[in-house]
Design a protein around this motif. Structure first.
Motif, short mmCIF file in Angstrom:
data_model
loop_
_atom_site.label_atom_id
_atom_site.label_comp_id
_atom_site.label_asym_id
_atom_site.label_seq_id
_atom_site.Cartn_x
_atom_site.Cartn_y
_atom_site.Cartn_z
N THR A 177 -22.72 29.17 -18.22
CA THR A 177 -21.91 30.22 -17.59
C THR A 177 -22.32 30.50 -16.16
OG1 THR A 177 -23.38 31.99 -18.38
CG2 THR A 177 -21.58 31.29 -19.84
N ASN B 94 -24.17 32.76 -15.31
CA ASN B 94 -24.23 34.21 -15.21
C ASN B 94 -25.60 34.70 -15.67
OD1 ASN B 94 -21.57 34.40 -14.35
ND2 ASN B 94 -20.77 34.66 -16.44
N CYS C 171 -16.50 34.92 -18.29
CA CYS C 171 -16.40 33.48 -18.00
C CYS C 171 -14.99 33.09 -17.58
CB CYS C 171 -16.81 32.67 -19.23
SG CYS C 171 -18.56 32.73 -19.60
N LEU D 289 -27.69 36.52 -18.07
CA LEU D 289 -27.53 36.95 -19.45
C LEU D 289 -28.86 37.40 -20.02
CD1 LEU D 289 -25.27 34.01 -20.71
CD2 LEU D 289 -24.52 36.22 -19.81
N VAL E 82 -19.90 37.94 -23.05
CA VAL E 82 -20.15 36.71 -22.31
C VAL E 82 -18.83 36.00 -21.99
CG1 VAL E 82 -21.14 34.39 -22.44
CG2 VAL E 82 -22.47 36.36 -23.25
N TYR F 84 -22.18 40.42 -28.42
CA TYR F 84 -22.68 39.99 -27.11
C TYR F 84 -21.85 38.83 -26.55
CZ TYR F 84 -25.93 39.12 -23.32
OH TYR F 84 -26.49 38.98 -22.07
N PHE F 85 -21.48 37.89 -27.42
CA PHE F 85 -20.68 36.76 -26.96
C PHE F 85 -19.29 37.19 -26.50
CE2 PHE F 85 -23.58 33.52 -28.85
CZ PHE F 85 -23.59 32.65 -27.78
N SER G 245 -26.87 30.42 -20.45
CA SER G 245 -27.04 30.82 -19.05
C SER G 245 -26.72 29.66 -18.11
CB SER G 245 -28.48 31.30 -18.81
OG SER G 245 -28.75 32.48 -19.53
N GLN H 160 -30.29 31.74 -24.86
CA GLN H 160 -30.54 32.26 -23.51
C GLN H 160 -30.58 31.11 -22.50
OE1 GLN H 160 -30.75 35.36 -22.39
NE2 GLN H 160 -31.40 34.86 -20.31
#
Length: 207
Positions: A193, A195, A115, A197, A111, A107-108, A190, A186
């Motif tokens: 970033t 963004n 970025c 997520l 992410v 997941y990272f 969030s 979370q």
């Protein structure tokens, strides 16, 4: 406390706790060459002066341990898979921890790819240690702690935390605030970033 992490023909990895003069406890990992029956190695840190650790090999899974803070010599084994009441056993811990860290790593990666507006972003996963660099926002480290059967988080925003797996919640909980690992990620990632997520899509998030 001493824990044999891995044992091979030539290398032995050992994890143990040391107490500083300030009363703090630190986990240390040593890698020793098995070139003889006895090896002496040293651990150093900014808070702990040099301490020598003397290891006498008995067999593949047991050693004799002599440390300056301990007056007697004790025998420890690395084979136990039993758990205290309410804790994960070793097989459960290995499975849940590996699934958690691998899922977070995947997941990272997504992410970090999203970025582009943050310089110096990177994610690596090696030997049970997940490292997420977020440029000027600092570096997150999420790693397994097998002796404690925990996952540890080092956050530049909220500091260090130690997470235990709670079976009925199906997630890793920091007992001091009763929040999950994925919950804190979370919230913090969030904000950094900016963004949208959803860390709760990851394994063992409790949802």
């Amino acid at each position: 406390m001493l824990k044999v992490v891995s044992c091979g023909q030539q290398l032995l990895r050992v994890m143990f706790l040391v107490n500083t003069r300030r009363g703090n406890t630190h986990l240390r990992t040593l890698t020793c060459l098995r070139t003889g029956h006895v090896r002496t190695v040293a651990c150093t840190s900014s808070l702990v002066q040099n301490y020598s650790v003397r290891l006498s090999f008995i067999n593949r899974d047991s050693i004799l341990f002599n440390y300056p803070a301990v007056k007697d010599i004790r025998k420890y084994s690395s084979n136990s898979s039993e758990a205290e009441p309410g804790q994960l056993n070793r097989l459960e811990y290995d499975k849940f921890c590996n699934e958690t860290l691998e899922s977070l790593y995947d997941y990272f990666e997504d992410v970090v790819e999203g970025c582009e507006h943050i310089r110096g972003c990177d994610v690596t996963f090696n030997d049970g240690v997940l490292t997420i660099q977020l440029g000027e926002h600092g570096t997150y480290v999420i790693n397994r702690q097998t002796p404690n059967r925990q996952i540890w988080l080092s956050s530049p925003s909220s500091g260090p935390k130690r997470y235990d797996y709670v079976k009925n919640k199906k997630c890793w909980i920091y007992r001091h605030d009763n929040r999950s690992l994925h919950d804190i990620l979370q919230e913090e990632i969030s904000k950094i970033t900016k963004n949208k997520l959803n860390f709760f899509d990851c394994a063992h998030s409790g949802r």
